[in-house]
Design an enzyme around this catalytic site. Sequence first.
Site, PDB file in Angstrom:
ATOM      1  N   HIS A  47     -10.845  -4.732   9.810  1.00  0.00           N
ATOM      2  CA  HIS A  47     -11.511  -4.578   8.514  1.00  0.00           C
ATOM      3  C   HIS A  47     -12.835  -3.831   8.652  1.00  0.00           C
ATOM      4  O   HIS A  47     -13.732  -3.998   7.834  1.00  0.00           O
ATOM      5  CB  HIS A  47     -11.791  -5.941   7.870  1.00  0.00           C
ATOM      6  CG  HIS A  47     -10.572  -6.612   7.318  1.00  0.00           C
ATOM      7  ND1 HIS A  47      -9.611  -7.184   8.122  1.00  0.00           N
ATOM      8  CD2 HIS A  47     -10.143  -6.797   6.037  1.00  0.00           C
ATOM      9  CE1 HIS A  47      -8.660  -7.705   7.357  1.00  0.00           C
ATOM     10  NE2 HIS A  47      -8.963  -7.475   6.088  1.00  0.00           N
ATOM     11  N   GLU A 103       0.817  -1.221   0.000  1.00  0.00           N
ATOM     12  CA  GLU A 103       0.000   0.000   0.000  1.00  0.00           C
ATOM     13  C   GLU A 103       0.848   1.268   0.000  1.00  0.00           C
ATOM     14  O   GLU A 103       0.561   2.217  -0.739  1.00  0.00           O
ATOM     15  CB  GLU A 103      -0.959   0.015   1.195  1.00  0.00           C
ATOM     16  CG  GLU A 103      -2.144  -0.929   1.083  1.00  0.00           C
ATOM     17  CD  GLU A 103      -1.802  -2.379   1.421  1.00  0.00           C
ATOM     18  OE1 GLU A 103      -0.660  -2.645   1.839  1.00  0.00           O
ATOM     19  OE2 GLU A 103      -2.682  -3.250   1.257  1.00  0.00           O
TER      20      GLU A 103
END
Lengths: 336, 336
Positions: free
Chosen positions: A136, A67
């Site tokens: 998440h 990322e």
Amino acid sequence: MSTPEPAARELTLAEAIREALAEEMRRDPRVFIIGEDVAEAGTPFKVLSGLVAEFGPRRVIDTPISEAGFTGIAVGAAVTGMRPVVDIMFGDFITLTMDQMVNQAAKIHYMSGGSLRVPMVLHTTLGATRRSAAQHSQSLHAWFSHIPGLKVVLPSTPYDAKGLLKSAIRDDNPVAFFEDKMMYKMKGAVPQGDYLVPLGIADIKRSGKDITLVATSSMVQVALSAAELLSPIGIEAEVIDPRTLFPLDKQTLIASAKKTGRAIVVDEGYERYGVTAEIASVIAEGAFYDLDAPVKRMGARDVPVPFSPVLEDLTVPTPESVAEAARTLCETISAS
Amino acid sequence: MGQSSIPVLQRGDGFREVLPEKWVNMYRQLVKIRSFEKQVNELYLTAKMPGLAHLYIGEEAVAVGVCEALRTDDYITSTHRGHGHCLAKGASVERMFAELLGKAAGYCRGKGGSMHIADQDRGNLGANAIVGGSAGIAAGAALSAQMRGADQVAVCFFGEGALGQGLLYEVMNMAALWKLPVIYVCENNLYNEYTHYSETTAGTVTARPEAFGIPARTIDGQDVRAVYFAAANCVERARTGQGPAFLECLTYRFHGHFVADINRAYYRSRQEEQEWETQRDPIHRLASWLVEQKWASAESLDKIQAEVQMEITAGLEFALQAPFPDASEVDQHVYA
Ligand SMILES: Cc1ncc(C[n+]2csc(CCOP(=O)(O)OP(=O)(O)O)c2C)c(N)n1
């Protein structure tokens, strides 16, 4: 109130996002998508499905699971003439992009005295109640909202999603764009073809005279449902979606709070030091003498999001909890 | 594997291909950086400069050798020790001094300072005060060039301290996968601030890029000829679509980590410093070679020194006289 013309088709929010990307990529060869499993897979949420078929793997670029790396690459591509859209699969993973977004993307224009620009979009998700537990399920949009140099967008309808994403892609600044992953299947009218929803303009999603509910992203639906619960007991709530946290349409929020005299701010980020705190202070400062009660904040409960459904459901505002809070606020008698 | 793909410095024909004027010009560039940095040190010692600076004295051959192998439209990203890269890429002394003094005429209108000078017209995407922080930007510039079908290359300068940063490895992996025209130039000056790199760096430096299949070579960073040839080779590979390369340049900073790092005995010996200063000074090396080749005389080199000194003095004078930015500029350039 920005409502699409009646002839518009119904699209899901995911389809609206995809259509915005496809139209922008057709319009401008500088626009490309970069992220994990964005091409054939179209992301785990299938939001980007089909784009690679039209635009090819050189404009819909699958990356390693890096990322920070591909966000940094997007920053470099943006300063040298491209307009990347970075896809970060889960909003929780923006933590890994922080240096690139906060110390690089957000500051390059300023640090260079205006000579460099970073026209990029970081496209990601937020939202709990998917039974995905603590890593998440977070809504971390406040992190970016804190940083001068970044813009932050949270659509709440398919119509807004398409128009806002197009504006974000055409913006010359780094823009973080958060979608609630629970809203991807939500349907709404979306016009065919090009239209823009400008950044920095709030939308009044429901008019009312008794209390202002400022809500973001999926909390707009929560607030609208709360309004339906309140209406039968004689409380007409006004629901306002700022749509962008920066730029923030302070005037619209303040004007509504002045009119109703009461306000609740509902956002799915953590409550402490969060979006609700900022907006509540904007309203408190701007509408103080017209308020009949303190501004109330409702955010995500200040705990890591738990897995067990019975626990997770306690962490987010619901139509019932918002309606209850609104009812209590409306019972507050004006001190004056 | 990589060693063979970057040819060693050719003692024979290679030298002849480069016109004497080019070497003489490199001498001028080396001297310019040295004189500039001495002046910066002086500004600090006489309290005329706000803040601090990390001097490049001793390492000049790396920036000059690499940048002489680049075109004006090629990109570089630089570091906290970035004045040398900036000058070698062609920046004006006037505007650099102005930036260091926080003046509106500076490259960043005084908003960047020593650690953030960017010079868009010459492809300098900016110095970076986050160690390793520009690795993504350099690779992104390379991706952008590749996507636009331009044959520009990007050079990522970084100190060996950046080998501790994960971003570098994320990005090298993608650069290798996608054959990006990016050249990693590791300036190994032996110290991460005040710690010898052997205490922070397991294995060898070049094994890292080689793990990604990126050709790598360790070269004498005090010999501008070696740097130039190696860099030219990497640039040629990158420009013709053969992908990234990595150069470890062995070098040394003659001064402290930054201007106020004066007592250094606790991390390196005076003897070590003297050895580098007397035996491995890049300017002396090139000068004696130029004289030996009869491409320059001691007098002509003195003349260059004098000319450069005049440029430095005039540049400083310009910057000292230049006005500070107007207070209204504080809010400008946060957003484009
Ligand atoms: C991410 C980050 N961590 C720490 C620092 C503080 N710092 C500035 S320079 C430096 C050492 C850098 O060493 P190296 O990369 O070898 O470059 P050199 O200073 O030797 O040129 C450190 C630790 C920083 N600027 N950024």
